[in-house]
Design an enzyme around this catalytic site. Structure first.
Site, PDB file in Angstrom:
ATOM      1  N   MET A  79       0.818  -1.209   0.000  1.00  0.00           N
ATOM      2  CA  MET A  79       0.000   0.000   0.000  1.00  0.00           C
ATOM      3  C   MET A  79       0.856   1.265   0.000  1.00  0.00           C
ATOM      4  SD  MET A  79      -2.987  -1.164   2.686  1.00  0.00           S
ATOM      5  CE  MET A  79      -3.966   0.322   2.421  1.00  0.00           C
ATOM      6  N   HIS A  80       0.201   2.383  -0.256  1.00  0.00           N
ATOM      7  CA  HIS A  80       0.725   3.741  -0.031  1.00  0.00           C
ATOM      8  C   HIS A  80       1.754   4.229  -1.041  1.00  0.00           C
ATOM      9  CE1 HIS A  80      -1.228   2.987   3.774  1.00  0.00           C
ATOM     10  NE2 HIS A  80      -0.264   2.221   4.230  1.00  0.00           N
ATOM     11  N   ASP A 236      -2.616  -5.017   0.502  1.00  0.00           N
ATOM     12  CA  ASP A 236      -2.095  -6.321   0.916  1.00  0.00           C
ATOM     13  C   ASP A 236      -2.782  -6.894   2.140  1.00  0.00           C
ATOM     14  OD1 ASP A 236      -0.975  -4.357   2.540  1.00  0.00           O
ATOM     15  OD2 ASP A 236       1.109  -4.879   2.069  1.00  0.00           O
TER      16      ASP A 236
END
Length: 488
Positions: A79-80, A236
């Site tokens: 992520m991110h 995830d």
């Protein structure tokens, strides 16, 4: 047949899932992280595509007949990460990853600019999130920022390459700080605070919906049929929860991966940003989840194994397990903040500390201190979760690479004082969840697709030594508070 693609930090994994829940095949390709400066963590998206080509070539060699039967693809990913594209769809710079810590000042600026940030996004501004990364790019790489036409998360860049469509889904988008997490829509206010608009964002779908179709030329090259659907997918951790069947309110897991995660599913938006708890959308419609994240979990064990000359992580865990319960009170204390920390401290400057060493301490005691310190860090995150009385904690699974050590799992159960369940196939993680989301996008029912795997073992918390764990955990917390202002 369904294909799950999981883009992690250290590898890309592909998994073939039959509609009777059999895992037919798995392929992996390694990834590397670039750290050109302190606090930086980057990857070139081209590396992700090379890894995808490698796993697809392997699956075509080993499971060609199964690939022909694939009806849908699901995506899971780290992520991110900020993947920046120009108007032609070309990547402008290496992607800035989830564990990049350079944007601390930009987090403070974003918090000042949007006092309602936690109310809208369900999270504090932290360097790991995507929005502060774009503020950093705007400040330090203005020529790059001026050319940004689209911002995609890592797995969504893969989707763009697979289909030509710029699409994201709720669970991953919730980790950008641009999503109104309760409304499950982009926030114009949060986007404007980083100099962006909805035009810079992909369109949004639910993780279990069809997002796009696979390009015909890729289908031909990899041996798939035409018209293969691509599901929205998930970040995830939400994908891991789907893979384990943990989608009902009160179901959750503790993950011992590179980072450490405590995750619990909810049926409503329940933010607690004051303690750096994350409140995100789940991968299924009308569902959310709470999550605490520590940045160095199994990676702290890997660091210690290398630093203190253990043959491998398993050898360190074996040495730690050899320390008798009565001798643990005399072990050093370890703060596991080797990459800063998120929950509950939100402190990118936090550092690792090994405290209380004497001549009496050897490798086994240091090994125990490291594993215990990671476990205490996870417990601190667990304590940030806030479930209402009508949504009790129902079950907690133990997943991730560290879950291979039953001894460590038992230590966590004892420190958390909750039962932890080991399920069969937990190591498949996000790739299995991605494949299940593909199945759902192809018309599967949640009750059928998101079944719980068989139970391998349940680790019940022991009362023996519980007081000792509480005492050392309290000292662990006091140690961090005493040193907090000294970290730079």
């Amino acid at each position: 047949m369904y294909l799950g693609l999981d883009l992690g930090t250290s590898e890309l994994k592909a998994l073939l899932l039959a509609d009777d829940h059999r895992i037919v095949g798995v392929a992996r390709a390694p990834l590397t992280v670039d750290r050109p400066h302190p606090l930086w963590s980057e990857q070139a998206p081209a590396q992700w595509w090379q890894a995808l080509e490698a796993v697809m070539a392997e699956l075509r060699t080993t499971h060609a007949k199964a690939l022909v039967q694939v009806r849908a693809i699901g995506l899971s990913g780290q992520m991110h990460g900020a993947t920046l594209l120009d108007a032609a769809g070309e990547v402008l710079r290496p992607a800035i990853l989830w564990n990049d810590g350079r944007s601390g000042a930009q987090c403070e600026a974003l918090t000042r600019a949007v006092p309602r940030l936690g109310e809208i996004a369900g999270n504090l501004a932290m360097p790991g999130f995507t929005a502060p990364k774009l503020l950093w790019v705007r400040e330090y790489e203005p020529e790059v920022f001026a050319r940004v036409a689209r911002v995609l998360l890592p797995k969504d860049w893969l989707r763009f390459m697979l289909s030509g469509e710029a699409v994201s889904e709720m669970s991953d988008a919730a980790g950008t700080l641009w999503l109104d997490v309760g409304a499950r829509d982009w926030s114009d206010e949060l986007l404007a605070a980083t100099g962006l608009t909805r035009d810079h964002m992909p369109r949004l779908v639910e993780g279990s919906e069809v997002s796009a179709l696979l390009k015909p030329d890729l289908a031909a090259r990899w041996g798939l049929r035409e018209g293969v659907k691509i599901a929205g997918g998930a970040g995830d951790n939400a994908a891991s929860a789907v893979g384990m069947g943990l989608v009902e309110p009160g179901q959750g897991f503790v993950s011992l991966g590179t980072s450490g995660v405590v995750f619990v599913s909810t049926d409503r938006f329940l933010p607690n940003p004051a303690q750096a708890m994350h409140a995100f959308c789940h991968a299924l419609p009308r569902r959310w989840h709470q999550m605490s994240v520590m940045l160095s979990a199994a990676s702290a064990v890997s660091w210690a194994a290398k630093t203190f000359k253990f043959a491998a992580e398993a050898a360190l865990l074996e040495a730690a397990a050899s320390v008798a319960l009565a001798d643990r009170a005399r072990c050093p204390l370890f703060l596991p903040y080797l990459s800063g920390e998120r929950s509950p401290h939100n402190n990118p400057n936090a550092q690792g500390v090994l405290f209380g060493l004497t001549h009496a301490h050897g490798p086994a005691e240091i090994a125990y201190a490291v594993v215990e310190g990671v476990s205490f860090g996870l417990r601190d995150g667990f304590d940030t979760l806030r479930l209402p009385a009508d949504m009790p904690l129902r079950e907690v699974a133990l997943v991730g690479g560290g879950a291979r050590s039953v001894w460590w799992g038992q230590l966590l159960a004892d420190i958390f004082q909750v039962p932890l369940t080991l399920y069969a196939g937990s190591e498949t993680g996000g790739a299995l969840g991605a494949a299940r989301l593909a199945w759902l996008a192809d018309g599967g029912a949640v009750a059928e697709v998101c079944a719980l795997p068989p139970v391998k073992q349940t680790l019940e918390p022991s009362s023996e030594g519980a007081d000792g764990h509480k005492t050392r955990h309290a000292r662990f917390q006091v140690l961090y508070m005493a040193l907090r202002d000294q970290f730079r």
